[in-house]
Design a protein around this motif. Structure first.
Motif, PDB file in Angstrom:
ATOM      1  N   VAL A  29       0.835  -1.202   0.000  1.00  0.00           N
ATOM      2  CA  VAL A  29       0.000   0.000   0.000  1.00  0.00           C
ATOM      3  C   VAL A  29       0.869   1.251   0.000  1.00  0.00           C
ATOM      4  N   LEU A  30       1.957   1.233   0.805  1.00  0.00           N
ATOM      5  CA  LEU A  30       2.867   2.374   0.805  1.00  0.00           C
ATOM      6  C   LEU A  30       3.545   2.535  -0.549  1.00  0.00           C
ATOM      7  N   ALA A  31       3.844   1.389  -1.189  1.00  0.00           N
ATOM      8  CA  ALA A  31       4.435   1.471  -2.527  1.00  0.00           C
ATOM      9  C   ALA A  31       3.459   2.110  -3.516  1.00  0.00           C
ATOM     10  N   LEU A  32       2.174   1.748  -3.381  1.00  0.00           N
ATOM     11  CA  LEU A  32       1.166   2.373  -4.242  1.00  0.00           C
ATOM     12  C   LEU A  32       1.080   3.872  -3.978  1.00  0.00           C
ATOM     13  N   ALA A  33       1.152   4.241  -2.693  1.00  0.00           N
ATOM     14  CA  ALA A  33       1.119   5.670  -2.368  1.00  0.00           C
ATOM     15  C   ALA A  33       2.349   6.380  -2.917  1.00  0.00           C
ATOM     16  N   GLY A  34       3.511   5.725  -2.821  1.00  0.00           N
ATOM     17  CA  GLY A  34       4.716   6.328  -3.376  1.00  0.00           C
ATOM     18  C   GLY A  34       4.636   6.496  -4.869  1.00  0.00           C
ATOM     19  N   ALA A  35       4.101   5.493  -5.549  1.00  0.00           N
ATOM     20  CA  ALA A  35       3.930   5.627  -6.997  1.00  0.00           C
ATOM     21  C   ALA A  35       2.957   6.750  -7.326  1.00  0.00           C
ATOM     22  N   LEU A  36       1.941   6.882  -6.475  1.00  0.00           N
ATOM     23  CA  LEU A  36       0.968   7.950  -6.680  1.00  0.00           C
ATOM     24  C   LEU A  36       1.615   9.322  -6.534  1.00  0.00           C
ATOM     25  N   ILE A 336      -3.307  12.686  -2.914  1.00  0.00           N
ATOM     26  CA  ILE A 336      -3.708  12.620  -4.330  1.00  0.00           C
ATOM     27  C   ILE A 336      -3.896  14.023  -4.896  1.00  0.00           C
ATOM     28  N   ALA A 337      -4.568  14.883  -4.120  1.00  0.00           N
ATOM     29  CA  ALA A 337      -4.782  16.250  -4.601  1.00  0.00           C
ATOM     30  C   ALA A 337      -3.460  16.995  -4.751  1.00  0.00           C
ATOM     31  N   LEU A 338      -2.562  16.848  -3.786  1.00  0.00           N
ATOM     32  CA  LEU A 338      -1.276  17.530  -3.877  1.00  0.00           C
ATOM     33  C   LEU A 338      -0.423  16.972  -5.014  1.00  0.00           C
ATOM     34  N   GLY A 339      -0.492  15.643  -5.209  1.00  0.00           N
ATOM     35  CA  GLY A 339       0.228  15.070  -6.345  1.00  0.00           C
ATOM     36  C   GLY A 339      -0.308  15.578  -7.671  1.00  0.00           C
ATOM     37  N   TRP A 340      -1.617  15.767  -7.730  1.00  0.00           N
ATOM     38  CA  TRP A 340      -2.224  16.317  -8.936  1.00  0.00           C
ATOM     39  C   TRP A 340      -1.743  17.742  -9.191  1.00  0.00           C
ATOM     40  N   LEU A 346       5.372  17.904  -0.663  1.00  0.00           N
ATOM     41  CA  LEU A 346       4.391  18.200   0.378  1.00  0.00           C
ATOM     42  C   LEU A 346       3.460  17.028   0.609  1.00  0.00           C
ATOM     43  N   ALA A 347       3.097  16.329  -0.468  1.00  0.00           N
ATOM     44  CA  ALA A 347       2.228  15.163  -0.320  1.00  0.00           C
ATOM     45  C   ALA A 347       2.907  14.079   0.500  1.00  0.00           C
TER      46      ALA A 347
END
Length: 525
Positions: A29-36, A336-340, A346-347
């Motif tokens: 899950v953390l890997a998915l967040a990192g990819a995000l 997700i919003a900050l990555g966008w 910051l994300a």
């Protein structure tokens, strides 16, 4: 086909403990967040959410698609990457980029043009599933059915896995139960359990049927391996006669050293109870030394308002669990919003802060339930036993605590009754601490307000001893309103001619006899 056993002693077989599986799921899950968070910022991103999110069969999403929802179904085409989190995720259409999905159930019946990274309880790749590159999966069960095509490698961390279909690359797996029933173009490296040390694992029901996979490593007649097979397990793999392995078979035996048998029966029960008593007694002594007001105040609250404490205890424990989940969900959505917005740094800080905050919340709840609550309840019960509900001396407090803990440990040792006692003690104890803390905070605020009123006076402008101006009565006198010695007008015990207890005081020479007030002489210029 050659078998080369390599005996080895290992204290704990790899991936045979539930906490290890949970850690793998968390890492994915953390890997998915990192990819995000590190997603390319050049292209646009489309974000959708809702209870039921559907990409229709005739719909084409030209950008990356980020989705959160209870049920997510993709029947159409996503030109970019698909990042999705929900209860159930079903991919029937085409994802031309990467697929990153976390859900209770993930079903892939369509095409993924690049890598697929999935995490969840039940993971299924149907007969029409096509993954052009690697498959990374973590969860309870992964099943790839006959007809599935995976163009790259497979990395699996799960309780069980059933791999059929075609895999062009290598397979690296860690599972308690693993069955190979398809064609694998590369090597297989696996750490698996055995029938002797792996029991049935419980998992909540899911939307798809979960296959039953035998513990250990199994190769069916349909298994075809073009490379080597290397595995670690407590027992040798069950290889069907029709299985074909082109390379070598390397078996590394895991030998678990048996721990010396400890005491059993009443002696074991006695030792466990003694350990619990000593642990709680030391925690209670530390609390009485460092936080005496908190322990005694919570005990007084529990005696005075037990049902309120029970309600607040249940609300606090349930609320903490909800807060942990809410913080995690909000942080992911904010990331997700900050990555966008291309604010990946910051994300990452937001996600890290949320994880640390959740860890602090969980640690605080565990300490409160396991240590503080039994201490508070035991101290309260012990005070009733010594017939002193609020012991003043430290010795009496320790005696009350020890007696209460002794009763608590004895009740916890009773079969069936012990868990109920533990639950009630946790609810009452945590609730008493919360109610006492709330009352203490309100009293502190009230004292600060009172101190502020005394500092500023009724008119919020004069000194502490000033009085408001008003009509003067005969015989009264008044100095400058800002002077420290000013007094209220009118006769009374504080009249300037009398002391506070009626003692005569000298009148100023300009005060007169009371019939006509004279002003003080004007100071010389």
């Amino acid at each position: 086909m050659e078998s080369l056993p390599v005996p080895r002693t290992s204290p704990v077989p790899f991936l045979l403990r539930p906490l290890t599986l949970l850690a793998l799921l968390t890492l994915l899950v953390l890997a998915l967040a990192g990819a995000l968070l590190t997603a390319p910022a050049a292209g646009a991103v489309e974000v959708r959410d809702g209870e039921n999110v559907v990409v229709a069969a005739d719909e084409v999403v030209d950008d990356d698609l980020y989705v959160t929802g209870g049920s997510v179904v993709v029947d159409g085409t996503v030109r970019g990457d698909l990042l999705v989190a929900g209860g159930t995720v079903t991919i029937n259409g085409t994802v031309e980029g990467d697929l990153m999905a976390a859900a209770q159930t993930v079903v892939i019946e369509g095409t993924v043009g690049d890598d697929a990274r999935v995490a969840g309880q039940a993971l299924l790749l149907g007969a029409q599933a096509r993954v052009a590159d690697d498959l990374v999966a973590a969860g309870y069960s992964l099943e790839t059915r006959p007809g599935t095509e995976i163009g790259g490698d497979v990395l699996l961390g799960a309780y069980q896995g059933l791999l059929a279909g075609t895999i062009d690359g290598d397979v690296t797996a860690g599972a308690a139960a693993l069955t190979l029933a398809g064609a694998i173009g590369g090597d297989v490296q696996a750490d698996v359990g055995s029938a002797d040390d792996v029991g049935a694992a419980w998992a909540p029901t899911s939307g798809v049927a979960v296959p039953r996979v035998d513990p250990g490593l199994t190769l069916t007649d349909a298994a075809r391996l073009d490379g080597n097979l290397s595995y670690r397990s407590g027992t040798e793999a069950a290889i069907a006669p029709g299985a074909e392995i082109a390379g070598e078979v390397v078996y590394e035996q895991v030998v678990v050293e048996e721990e010396p048998a400890g005491p059993a029966g009443p002696l074991a029960l006695l030792i466990a109870g003694l350990r619990l008593f000593v642990t709680l007694l030391l925690a209670g002594l530390l609390a009485l030394w460092l936080l005496p007001r908190a322990v005694t105040g919570a005990a007084s609250t529990l005696r005075a308002r037990p049902w309120l404490s029970l309600g607040w205890g249940a609300l606090t424990i349930a609320g903490t669990a909800v807060a942990v989940l809410a913080v995690l969900v909000v942080s992911i959505l904010l990331a997700i919003a900050l990555g966008w917005l291309t604010l990946a740094g910051l994300a990452a800080a937001v996600v890290t802060t949320a994880v640390v905050f959740d860890l602090v919340l969980m640690l605080g709840l565990v300490l409160a339930v396991a240590l503080l609550a039994p201490v508070v309840v035991a101290y309260t019960a012990g005070g009733l036993l010594v017939r002193d509900s609020a012991p003043a001396g430290f010795g009496k407090r320790v005696l009350a605590l020890a007696l209460g803990l002794l009763i608590y440990v004895l009740l916890r040792a009773v079969p069936f009754l012990g868990p109920v006692v533990g639950l009630l003690v946790a609810l009452f104890g945590v609730g008493a601490v919360v109610v006492w803390a709330g009352d203490a905070a309100r009293r502190s605020r009230a004292r600060r307000r009172a101190d502020g009123n005394r500092d500023h006076g009724p008119d919020r402008g004069g000194d502490a001893g000033s009085w408001p101006a008003g009509p003067q009565q005969p015989g009264s006198w008044q100095t400058d309103p800002g002077a420290a010695g000013s007094r209220p007008a009118g006769p009374g015990p504080t009249d300037p001619g009398h002391g506070t207890q009626g003692t005569p005081r000298p009148r100023p020479p300009w005060s007169g006899d009371g019939s006509a007030r004279q002003l003080p002489p004007e100071p010389p210029r």
